[in-house]
Design a protein around this motif. Sequence first.
Motif, mmCIF file in Angstrom:
data_model
loop_
_atom_site.group_PDB
_atom_site.id
_atom_site.type_symbol
_atom_site.label_atom_id
_atom_site.label_comp_id
_atom_site.label_asym_id
_atom_site.label_seq_id
_atom_site.Cartn_x
_atom_site.Cartn_y
_atom_site.Cartn_z
ATOM 1 N N MET A 22 -3.171 4.246 -5.955
ATOM 2 C CA MET A 22 -3.829 5.533 -6.165
ATOM 3 C C MET A 22 -5.252 5.564 -5.612
ATOM 4 N N SER A 23 -5.899 4.402 -5.549
ATOM 5 C CA SER A 23 -7.305 4.404 -5.130
ATOM 6 C C SER A 23 -7.512 3.932 -3.695
ATOM 7 N N SER A 24 -6.410 3.613 -2.969
ATOM 8 C CA SER A 24 -6.603 3.096 -1.615
ATOM 9 C C SER A 24 -6.634 4.225 -0.588
ATOM 10 N N SER A 25 -7.340 3.956 0.519
ATOM 11 C CA SER A 25 -7.394 4.960 1.590
ATOM 12 C C SER A 25 -6.655 4.440 2.818
ATOM 13 N N ASN A 26 -6.055 3.267 2.669
ATOM 14 C CA ASN A 26 -5.385 2.612 3.774
ATOM 15 C C ASN A 26 -3.899 2.442 3.445
ATOM 16 N N TRP A 27 -3.004 2.715 4.406
ATOM 17 C CA TRP A 27 -1.563 2.628 4.137
ATOM 18 C C TRP A 27 -1.122 1.234 3.715
ATOM 19 N N LEU A 28 -1.713 0.197 4.315
ATOM 20 C CA LEU A 28 -1.285 -1.167 3.979
ATOM 21 C C LEU A 28 -1.619 -1.527 2.540
ATOM 22 N N MET A 29 -2.811 -1.130 2.072
ATOM 23 C CA MET A 29 -3.200 -1.410 0.686
ATOM 24 C C MET A 29 -2.319 -0.625 -0.284
ATOM 25 N N ALA A 30 -2.009 0.619 0.099
ATOM 26 C CA ALA A 30 -1.133 1.457 -0.749
ATOM 27 C C ALA A 30 0.241 0.813 -0.859
ATOM 28 N N TRP A 31 0.721 0.281 0.265
ATOM 29 C CA TRP A 31 2.032 -0.362 0.294
ATOM 30 C C TRP A 31 2.038 -1.633 -0.562
ATOM 31 N N ILE A 32 0.973 -2.420 -0.449
ATOM 32 C CA ILE A 32 0.867 -3.659 -1.245
ATOM 33 C C ILE A 32 0.888 -3.313 -2.740
ATOM 34 N N GLY A 33 0.153 -2.254 -3.114
ATOM 35 C CA GLY A 33 0.129 -1.817 -4.516
ATOM 36 C C GLY A 33 1.516 -1.456 -5.020
ATOM 37 N N LEU A 34 2.274 -0.720 -4.195
ATOM 38 C CA LEU A 34 3.640 -0.316 -4.574
ATOM 39 C C LEU A 34 4.561 -1.524 -4.702
ATOM 40 N N GLU A 35 4.394 -2.494 -3.798
ATOM 41 C CA GLU A 35 5.232 -3.707 -3.852
ATOM 42 C C GLU A 35 4.940 -4.524 -5.114
ATOM 43 N N LEU A 36 3.665 -4.659 -5.419
ATOM 44 C CA LEU A 36 3.241 -5.401 -6.617
ATOM 45 C C LEU A 36 3.835 -4.754 -7.867
ATOM 46 N N ASN A 37 3.759 -3.436 -7.889
ATOM 47 C CA ASN A 37 4.293 -2.657 -9.001
ATOM 48 C C ASN A 37 5.801 -2.860 -9.146
#
Length: 303
Positions: A22-37
Amino acid sequence: YINPTSITIITLSIIMGTIMTMSSSNWLMAWIGLELNMLAILPIISKPKTTRASEATIKYFLTQAIASAMMLLSSTTNAWQTGSWDILELKNKFSTTIMTLSLTMKMGAAPIHFWLPEVLQGTTLQTALLITTWQKLAPISLMYMISNNIQPALLMSAGILSMIVGGLGGINQTQLRKTMAYSSINNLGWTIMIMALSPNLAVMNIFIYMIMTTPIFLMMTSTSTKTLQNLTTTWTTSTATTLSIALLMLSTSGLPPFTGFMPKMLALNELITQKLTTLATLAIMTSLVSLLFYLRVTYLIMV
């Protein structure tokens, strides 16, 4: 049984993953967050040692993994075209379409909704609550961020389809978890449809839905209610709880004068203001279909 240390790590990972996305502005960080979740919630889904729970875990994992792959494909294609990994820079038409499909798949909206009722049915009520509320925050926040770049026709089609599927799918269900899954798909339909016109209204809609769904699941957990049959018997033992479930169900359906009616009314108002009367009529019709199964639940409780 999961030991306390593992529970702490899992809980932190689920919260961190969502906040990270939710707080990332970069697609890779957003993707990492979703994977972790996603990786953190798998042990929770598979906690009941049944074949049904294992099946639900595999179904959840596969759909989320495919959605993540689509997300990577979309963001990579976009970065290749525009030279930017920034979430707000999703300008490529192909990329936005693939990204929208991957996000609808992640949150369990039509046309790729098949996994949601099955996964909810195979796991516990608390996990079902987690999947229908918290797990939707990350994909919805990403959709909110890119809503200006998505073609409105795509969002509206996915929204109306989810509303139809959610309404028709819930009618002949006797299992409450499956009913709640179709209820979730139906409400997501409203959220996605209105995202094209007013993203802020879409966010309000999903938050009101989460606020209403949470107590339904918690009360179902406290009374160990899993089927419609159970609901008819809990009336004698815990009347107040059962009555509350009935009223919350009616509210979720969007029946006036309950809270759930407000976001739907505002959404219809927005559609009519934008001269989309056909779409507004379709939305009202699908809402009536879904009202049918909510009324059925309420009727069974009351009679």
